[in-house]
Each structure stands twice: as C-alpha cells, then as structure tokens.
Design an enzyme around this catalytic site. Structure first.
Site, PDB file in Angstrom:
ATOM      1  N   LYS A 117      17.483  42.019  55.099  1.00 32.53           N
ATOM      2  CA  LYS A 117      18.187  41.165  56.049  1.00 32.53           C
ATOM      3  C   LYS A 117      19.595  41.694  56.303  1.00 32.53           C
ATOM      4  O   LYS A 117      20.244  42.211  55.387  1.00 32.53           O
ATOM      5  CB  LYS A 117      18.227  39.741  55.486  1.00 32.53           C
ATOM      6  CG  LYS A 117      18.733  38.660  56.416  1.00 32.53           C
ATOM      7  CD  LYS A 117      18.600  37.297  55.728  1.00 32.53           C
ATOM      8  CE  LYS A 117      19.155  36.163  56.565  1.00 32.53           C
ATOM      9  NZ  LYS A 117      19.002  34.853  55.876  1.00 32.53           N
ATOM     10  N   SER A 198      16.907  31.198  58.371  1.00 32.88           N
ATOM     11  CA  SER A 198      17.599  32.245  59.098  1.00 32.88           C
ATOM     12  C   SER A 198      17.058  33.654  58.819  1.00 32.88           C
ATOM     13  O   SER A 198      17.441  34.604  59.504  1.00 32.88           O
ATOM     14  CB  SER A 198      19.093  32.214  58.715  1.00 32.88           C
ATOM     15  OG  SER A 198      19.283  32.515  57.331  1.00 32.88           O
ATOM     16  N   SER A 222      15.963  28.975  54.288  1.00 31.66           N
ATOM     17  CA  SER A 222      15.996  30.167  55.131  1.00 31.66           C
ATOM     18  C   SER A 222      15.049  31.284  54.719  1.00 31.66           C
ATOM     19  O   SER A 222      14.898  32.264  55.449  1.00 31.66           O
ATOM     20  CB  SER A 222      17.423  30.713  55.207  1.00 31.66           C
ATOM     21  OG  SER A 222      18.240  29.839  55.943  1.00 31.66           O
TER      22      SER A 222
END
Length: 461
Positions: A117, A198, A222
C-alpha cells in the site's frame, strides 16, 4: 480509515474473516500441490515455491507475468499507483541467487513479488505518498519495518497499491478508494459496486491477479472491508503484532499492517514474515511479541481445524434474513457445523452499539495531527512538514486534489486539535479503553470461563 458504514460493519466483517479462515477449500496443505493444477493467474505462495524448486518457474518470468497484467488491467481498475522500475532486476538477482545456491530458496518469500500500500515506506525508486500529490518526491529514511522484513525473507517489492487518499482521513465525502494520484479503483468483478477502503488497491490488485499477495493497513475496517468486497482474504493483526514504523499514520492507538491475499494459506505465510519486534516501533511491537506463537502461524493451517471448536455468532440486527448476504452466511455456518464446530447462536457483546462511536473519532483526530508531524519530520526530503502544510497544498492544487468535490473536513478538524495532553483527547481515549475492557474483552473472558466450566462438569452458576 473507513467511512461510517464500515465502522458499523466492523464486527460483521471480522466474523466473515473467521469463516474464511476455517474454510476447507482455502486451508490447503502446502504439500498437496500438483503441477497439473498450476495456473499462473491463481498461483499461491506454496505453488510458486514448488515451481521454483522444480525449475519450472523463475522469479523473472513471474514478475514479467504480473507486470503484463498490471499494464493490461490497471488502466481500468486503478489498483497500482507505481510499479517498481527495478522489479525485473531484483527478480533476476533472486534467480541468480537461487541458482548459485543449488536451487535452494534463500528465504521463505525468495523471489516472490509483493504489492504494498502506498502509505508504507520503501527506500527505493518508489514514492510513498498516501495517494496524495502533496508527498510526491518525498524521501524516506529507511524501509518501513514490514518492508524490511519482506526483503529479509527474499520478497520483491513489485510496486505501490492505490488507496483511499490519506487512508480515508482527509474528508467525509470522498468515495472509497479514491486518491488524487490514481483516481478511482474499480471492483474487478462488477465495476459499479463499492470497492471499500482504504486498502483498496491492495485488495483489487490481488483479486484481479495483478499480484499474488499484498500488504494493506487498517485503523478501523481498512483491511477487512476491501478484502470482503473484492472477494479476497485479509487479516487485521493485533496492534503491535506488526510494526507501524515507516507507515504514514492515522493513529498509534489503532493502526496496524496486515496481509491481503487470495487464500488464507497465502495470508498466513505473509503474516509469518511481517510479525515481530521492531526497534523503530519499540513499545507496541515489544508488547505484542509475546503473543506470537512459537513456530509461527502456518502450523495452524489444518483442514480439520474446526473440529471441537466453539464459535460465538454475532448477528447483525439490521440484516434481513432474506438478503443474499444472510443466505450466503447461513450456508457458511452450515459448513462450519458440518466440519465439527459448535456454533453459539445470538451472542451479544456488551456495549455493542457503542463501539466505534464519537470517542474513537476524537482520538483519531488528535492522534493524526500528532503522529503525522512525527512521520513528516523524519523524512529526508519533503514538500510538506505539517498537517497545516498539507491543507495549504490542497488549497493551492484544488483541481488535482478535487478539493471542491471532496473537501478536507477531517484535516481541518484534526488541525484544530491542541495536543495529546488536552482533556477532550484524554477523556475520549479513556472511554475507548473502557468500552474495550467492558465490552469485547469482558465477553471473551466470560465465554472462555463458561466453556472451561462446562468442560469440567461444574455448574455454570
């Protein structure tokens, strides 16, 4: 950081993960792999390792395959912000190292590509920006703790996955997964459905076979939510089980890093390599290290692992029994019973409705400003050094950051906080901890006590 809907679904999604964890189809024995079942699109870590050792596959070919898929699919799916320009070179080095060692793998993830990420630092040619133009060009001092562990295990950092900008802590209005740098990711199964956030790109990339395994982060939902909605497996580790050092933060109280993969086996293989002590996240990782099982987590990947287990079922009171989700869950529950589990129905956590409320939002707002300043101050080079700088940057670049459409309300609220000694923060943190101890932790302890009492034949009252 998820939106309000994600917070309400937190326990629901965690139970979904539990179902996945004990799924018979996912908990495969690594030695059960047959070459005849090998498919590059759905390849797993045990399969990759087996093919490497048999000389039928090398890291260079695997990286080339994923780079081709990214080039083909990413213009539509927007799961990858950047590809590592050195990925093929690293793959060639991994292959050369394996050849010189006589075909022996030089680490449990030797030559295996991993997508991380874009809020997880890597000290290479990749940017680390949380999806924002504000951090483009910043230079990190070192690899994030989890990236360092991945490299030590032999993994190749393939690229950076897209995410909800600033892990969805910039505003309340931005759609799940959107960032200024990469735009809007799509669910690879149905483009019009929610991708959640996210850690969106980490989940979409794995789901679309752009990579076998990835890393995401979670403050509240997330990892679990995008994993669920994109039909992959995510594990949210206990805070401190994995290092947060080098991760663009929201909250030192709640942030964690975990794997997102297609199978439970792969998720556990990845988890084994990223847990453990890190001097740069000393307090949290030292505290959590005691809970890491000797021999790691792979030893618990058993097809008969449900036999004799008692599992509490927490029902979502707002979910219609006639809905497709409820019907699907009932089928999974039936499978769990068939595999030997005892399901305790209608379990209710104390303070269930209070979990994830206003106190949490206050804690996160205060900690974000504080923790972000520490992260930014440690960068070797950065266009911004404070939250105020980032707010100003967005005002100066409203088109790129879609400021008029999505705003930055959370940033503004956090900027108005007055430090971790402020009474509103202390009060909210105390409420959060009280709800944990009198809610989930209390009920788990009571459940464990009752189970032990019943097994010993003692009266429960």
């Amino acid at each position: 950081m998820p939106n309000y809907r994600e917070r309400m679904c937190r326990l629901f999604l965690q139970f979904y993960l539990l179902i996945l964890f004990f799924s018979h189809n996912n908990c495969q024995n690594a030695n059960a792999f047959s070459h005849h079942s090998f498919h590059m699109e759905e390849v797993t870590i045990p399969q990759i390792q087996s093919e490497f050792q048999a000389g039928r596959l090398n890291s260079t070919s695997l990286v080339q395959f994923y780079l081709h898929h990214i080039k083909k699919l990413n213009p539509q799916l927007h799961a990858v912000i950047e590809v590592n320009p050195d990925a093929l070179l690293l793959a060639e080095k991994a292959d050369a190292g394996r050849v010189s060692a006589g075909g022996v793998l030089l680490g449990s993830l030797h030559g295996i590509p991993v997508l991380v990420k874009d809020n997880i630092a890597s000290k290479d040619k990749l940017n680390t920006t949380a999806g924002s133009f504000a951090l483009l060009g910043s230079k990190v001092p070192r690899d994030a703790g989890v990236v360092s562990k991945l490299r030590k295990a032999g993994a190749i950092i393939l690229g950076k996955a897209s995410l909800s900008e600033w892990a969805n802590f910039r505003s309340f209005n931005a759609p799940d997964g959107w960032s200024g740098r990469e735009g809007q990711p799509k669910n690879p199964y149905v483009f019009t459905t929610d991708v959640c956030g996210s850690s969106t790109g980490s989940a979409v990339g794995v789901s679309a076979n752009m990579v076998a395994v990835s890393l995401g982060t979670e403050t509240d939902g997330s990892i679990l939510c995008p994993s669920s909605l994109n039909s992959v497996v995510g594990i949210k580790p206990t805070v401190g089980l994995t290092s947060r050092a080098g991760v663009i933060p929201i909250s030192h109280t709640q942030d964690t890093v975990g794997p997102i993969c297609r199978t439970v086996t792969d998720a556990v293989y990845l988890l084994d390599e990223i847990v453990g002590y890190d001097v740069y996240d000393h307090k949290a990782t030292r505290s959590a290290a005691q809970f890491i099982p000797k021999g790691g987590y792979k030893q618990f990947l058993k097809t008969g692992g449900l036999q004799g287990k008692r599992l509490g079922i927490v029902r979502n009171p707002n979910l219609s029994p006639a809905s497709a989700v409820a019907i699907s869950f009932e089928k999974h529950l039936a499978t769990m019973r068939k595999k030997g589990a005892t399901l305790v129905e209608n379990h209710i956590f104390s303070n269930f409705l209070n979990l994830g409320g206003d106190a949490e939002e206050i804690v996160l707002g205060y900690e974000f400003k504080h923790d972000l300043k520490i992260y930014l101050s440690g960068l070797l080079q950065s266009p911004v050094r404070t939250l105020a700088d980032i707010i100003s940057f967005n005002k100066q670049h409203p088109k790129e950051e879609k400021l008029s459409e999505y705003g930055q309300e959370r940033f503004l609220q956090s900027q108005n906080t007055s430090g971790l000694k402020a009474q509103p923060y202390k009060k909210a943190l105390k409420i959060d901890r009280m709800l944990t101890k009198t809610g989930i932790e209390k009920d788990i302890l009571v459940s464990v006590y009752l189970q032990a009492t019943i097994q010993r034949g003692f009266p429960s009252a």
